[in-house]
Design an enzyme around this catalytic site. Structure first.
Site, PDB file in Angstrom:
ATOM      1  N   ASN A 228       0.740  -1.238  -0.156  1.00 32.96           N
ATOM      2  CA  ASN A 228       0.002  -0.035  -0.014  1.00 32.96           C
ATOM      3  C   ASN A 228       0.970   1.290   0.131  1.00 32.96           C
ATOM      4  O   ASN A 228       1.316   1.461   1.109  1.00 32.96           O
ATOM      5  CB  ASN A 228      -0.858  -0.111   1.293  1.00 32.96           C
ATOM      6  CG  ASN A 228      -1.703   1.320   1.324  1.00 32.96           C
ATOM      7  OD1 ASN A 228      -1.597   1.874   0.454  1.00 32.96           O
ATOM      8  ND2 ASN A 228      -2.470   1.440   2.565  1.00 32.96           N
TER       9      ASN A 228
ATOM     10  N   LYS B 136       0.284   4.278  -0.202  1.00 32.30           N
ATOM     11  CA  LYS B 136      -0.421   5.456   0.023  1.00 32.30           C
ATOM     12  C   LYS B 136       0.013   6.607  -0.709  1.00 32.30           C
ATOM     13  O   LYS B 136      -0.163   6.353  -2.070  1.00 32.30           O
ATOM     14  CB  LYS B 136       0.307   5.952   1.800  1.00 32.30           C
ATOM     15  CG  LYS B 136      -0.014   4.429   2.364  1.00 32.30           C
ATOM     16  CD  LYS B 136       0.177   4.716   3.891  1.00 32.30           C
ATOM     17  CE  LYS B 136      -0.051   3.395   4.575  1.00 32.30           C
ATOM     18  NZ  LYS B 136      -0.037   3.312   5.978  1.00 32.30           N
TER      19      LYS B 136
ATOM     20  N   HIS C 156      -9.462   1.558   4.307  1.00 32.28           N
ATOM     21  CA  HIS C 156      -8.325   1.645   5.096  1.00 32.28           C
ATOM     22  C   HIS C 156      -8.437   2.532   6.251  1.00 32.28           C
ATOM     23  O   HIS C 156      -9.180   3.580   6.185  1.00 32.28           O
ATOM     24  CB  HIS C 156      -7.205   2.240   4.056  1.00 32.28           C
ATOM     25  CG  HIS C 156      -5.764   2.124   4.852  1.00 32.28           C
ATOM     26  ND1 HIS C 156      -5.238   3.119   5.724  1.00 32.28           N
ATOM     27  CD2 HIS C 156      -4.941   1.158   4.962  1.00 32.28           C
ATOM     28  CE1 HIS C 156      -4.113   2.646   6.270  1.00 32.28           C
ATOM     29  NE2 HIS C 156      -3.777   1.527   5.474  1.00 32.28           N
TER      30      HIS C 156
ATOM     31  N   GLU D  60      -6.798   4.899   7.591  1.00 29.40           N
ATOM     32  CA  GLU D  60      -6.499   6.235   7.207  1.00 29.40           C
ATOM     33  C   GLU D  60      -7.583   7.008   6.591  1.00 29.40           C
ATOM     34  O   GLU D  60      -7.851   8.117   6.910  1.00 29.40           O
ATOM     35  CB  GLU D  60      -5.273   6.512   6.344  1.00 29.40           C
ATOM     36  CG  GLU D  60      -4.161   6.435   7.223  1.00 29.40           C
ATOM     37  CD  GLU D  60      -2.932   5.442   6.453  1.00 29.40           C
ATOM     38  OE1 GLU D  60      -2.758   5.690   5.195  1.00 29.40           O
ATOM     39  OE2 GLU D  60      -2.027   4.939   7.191  1.00 29.40           O
TER      40      GLU D  60
ATOM     41  N   GLU E 137      -5.882  -4.805  10.238  1.00 30.79           N
ATOM     42  CA  GLU E 137      -4.948  -3.748  10.524  1.00 30.79           C
ATOM     43  C   GLU E 137      -5.066  -2.889  11.760  1.00 30.79           C
ATOM     44  O   GLU E 137      -5.952  -2.319  11.560  1.00 30.79           O
ATOM     45  CB  GLU E 137      -4.837  -2.834   9.167  1.00 30.79           C
ATOM     46  CG  GLU E 137      -4.561  -3.444   7.936  1.00 30.79           C
ATOM     47  CD  GLU E 137      -3.854  -2.540   6.873  1.00 30.79           C
ATOM     48  OE1 GLU E 137      -2.605  -2.842   6.473  1.00 30.79           O
ATOM     49  OE2 GLU E 137      -4.250  -1.401   6.638  1.00 30.79           O
TER      50      GLU E 137
ATOM     51  N   GLY F 128       1.919   2.164  10.489  1.00 29.40           N
ATOM     52  CA  GLY F 128       3.068   3.142  10.559  1.00 29.40           C
ATOM     53  C   GLY F 128       3.833   3.914  11.672  1.00 29.40           C
ATOM     54  O   GLY F 128       4.415   4.696  11.864  1.00 29.40           O
TER      55      GLY F 128
ATOM     56  N   SER G 196       2.884  -2.326  10.189  1.00 32.07           N
ATOM     57  CA  SER G 196       4.294  -2.259  10.427  1.00 32.07           C
ATOM     58  C   SER G 196       5.124  -3.681  10.104  1.00 32.07           C
ATOM     59  O   SER G 196       5.797  -4.118  10.759  1.00 32.07           O
ATOM     60  CB  SER G 196       4.774  -1.787  11.934  1.00 32.07           C
ATOM     61  OG  SER G 196       4.271  -0.503  12.129  1.00 32.07           O
TER      62      SER G 196
HETATM   63  P1  PGA Z   1       2.539   0.248   7.526  1.00 35.86           P
HETATM   64  O1  PGA Z   1       1.149   0.503   6.722  1.00 35.86           O
HETATM   65  O2  PGA Z   1       3.013  -1.130   7.029  1.00 35.86           O
HETATM   66  O3  PGA Z   1       3.445   1.536   7.151  1.00 35.86           O
HETATM   67  O4  PGA Z   1       2.368   0.148   8.850  1.00 35.86           O
HETATM   68  C1  PGA Z   1       0.152  -0.714   6.603  1.00 35.86           C
HETATM   69  C2  PGA Z   1      -1.124  -0.327   6.021  1.00 35.86           C
HETATM   70  O5  PGA Z   1      -1.426   0.805   6.432  1.00 35.86           O
HETATM   71  O6  PGA Z   1      -1.806  -0.704   5.159  1.00 35.86           O
END
Ligand code: PGA
Length: 267
Positions: A23, A25, A111, A113, A183, A189, A229
């Site tokens: 992803n 982003k 997601h 976010e 998630e 993140g 992460s």
């Molecule tokens: P990350 O993000 O691996 O940077 O924690 C995962 C995601 O948001 O899909």
């Protein structure tokens, strides 16, 4: 009964599709996106990657160039959001048919976010999911609990509720085109990864919810990823868990060597 179905699930991990999805982003201009795809292709060249599907989830403006760049490679293409309407007065939105027309095969929906920063709700996630599936896109549906929810001991209830609301009206047949990404929001993140046991526990619970909503066969066939992460150092342990069928990877998917290590860990 419980023991029998658990055994069945263990037996069937090998038959489920492992899916490693990046992803990206809001990162990478089209030129940078092509460079990253070329770097990932170089990393996996000559290696057996048949043990997993590989997906790049890229910004809208990168879809067309990445669709071209992945030709002849095992990498598949995902968008990061989709609107539920076919067309119309929805400034700034993109329809499922538009995504398909530029070569997207998958779309990430819900997601955290988008839920946190852009007002996404289970209702809109459900509408987007229905529209994407109707248009023939495959969906990576994201669910996960907030830190306070985990601390309150209601993780499984929260995630079950999201799965039920987000999949409302999705048919058993359409579930063949749905991947669930678990998630935990507190792990995204942040560098805080769920332990393999925590990931396993919730992914197993999600499989149980799917079994109740549909049936055991659908539950056993559904790919359930962990995200938050995941990186080159912890992927192998997370992916070794019975109910963790892949990863949705943010930060580490932007570094070709790290992403390739995660793909390797999935073989
Ligand atoms: P990350 O993000 O691996 O940077 O924690 C995962 C995601 O948001 O899909």
């Amino acid at each position: 009964m419980y023991i029998i179905s658990l055994k069945y699930i263990i037996m069937n991990k090998a038959t489920r599709k492992t899916v490693i999805a990046g992803n990206w982003k809001m990162n990478k201009t089209p030129d940078e996106a092509v460079a990253l795809i070329e770097a990932i292709k170089a990393e996996i060249a000559g290696k057996d990657t048949s043990g997993c599907d590989i997906i790049a989830g890229v910004p809208f403006v990168d879809l067309a160039v990445v669709a071209k760049a992945i030709e002849g490679s095992p990498i598949k293409l995902a968008a990061q959001n989709v609107h539920w309407a076919a067309s119309g007065a929805f400034t700034g939105e993109i329809s499922a048919d538009m995504l398909k027309a530029v070569g997207a095969e998958y779309v990430i929906i819900g997601h955290s976010e988008r839920r946190q920063y852009f007002g996404e709700t289970d209702e809109t996630v459900n509408k987007r999911t229905a529209a994407a599936l109707a248009a023939g896109l495959k969906v990576i549906l994201c669910v996960g609990e907030l830190k306070e929810e985990r601390l309150s001991g209601i993780t499984e209830e929260i995630v079950a509720m999201q799965v039920k609301l987000d999949l409302a009206g999705v048919s058993k047949e359409d579930m063949a085109n749905v991947i669930i990404a678990y998630e935990p929001v507190w792990a995204i993140g942040t560098g805080l990864t769920a332990t393999a046991e925590q990931a396993e526990e919730v992914c197993a619970a999600i499989r149980g919810v799917i079994a109740k909503l549909y049936d055991e066969t659908v539950a056993e066939a559904t790919t359930i990823q962990y995200g938050g992460s995941m990186n080159a150092g912890n992927a192998a342990e997370l992916l070794s868990m019975k109910n963790v069928d892949g990863g949705l990877i943010g930060g580490a998917s932007l570094k070709a060597p790290d992403f390739a290590v995660i793909i390797g860990a999935a073989q």
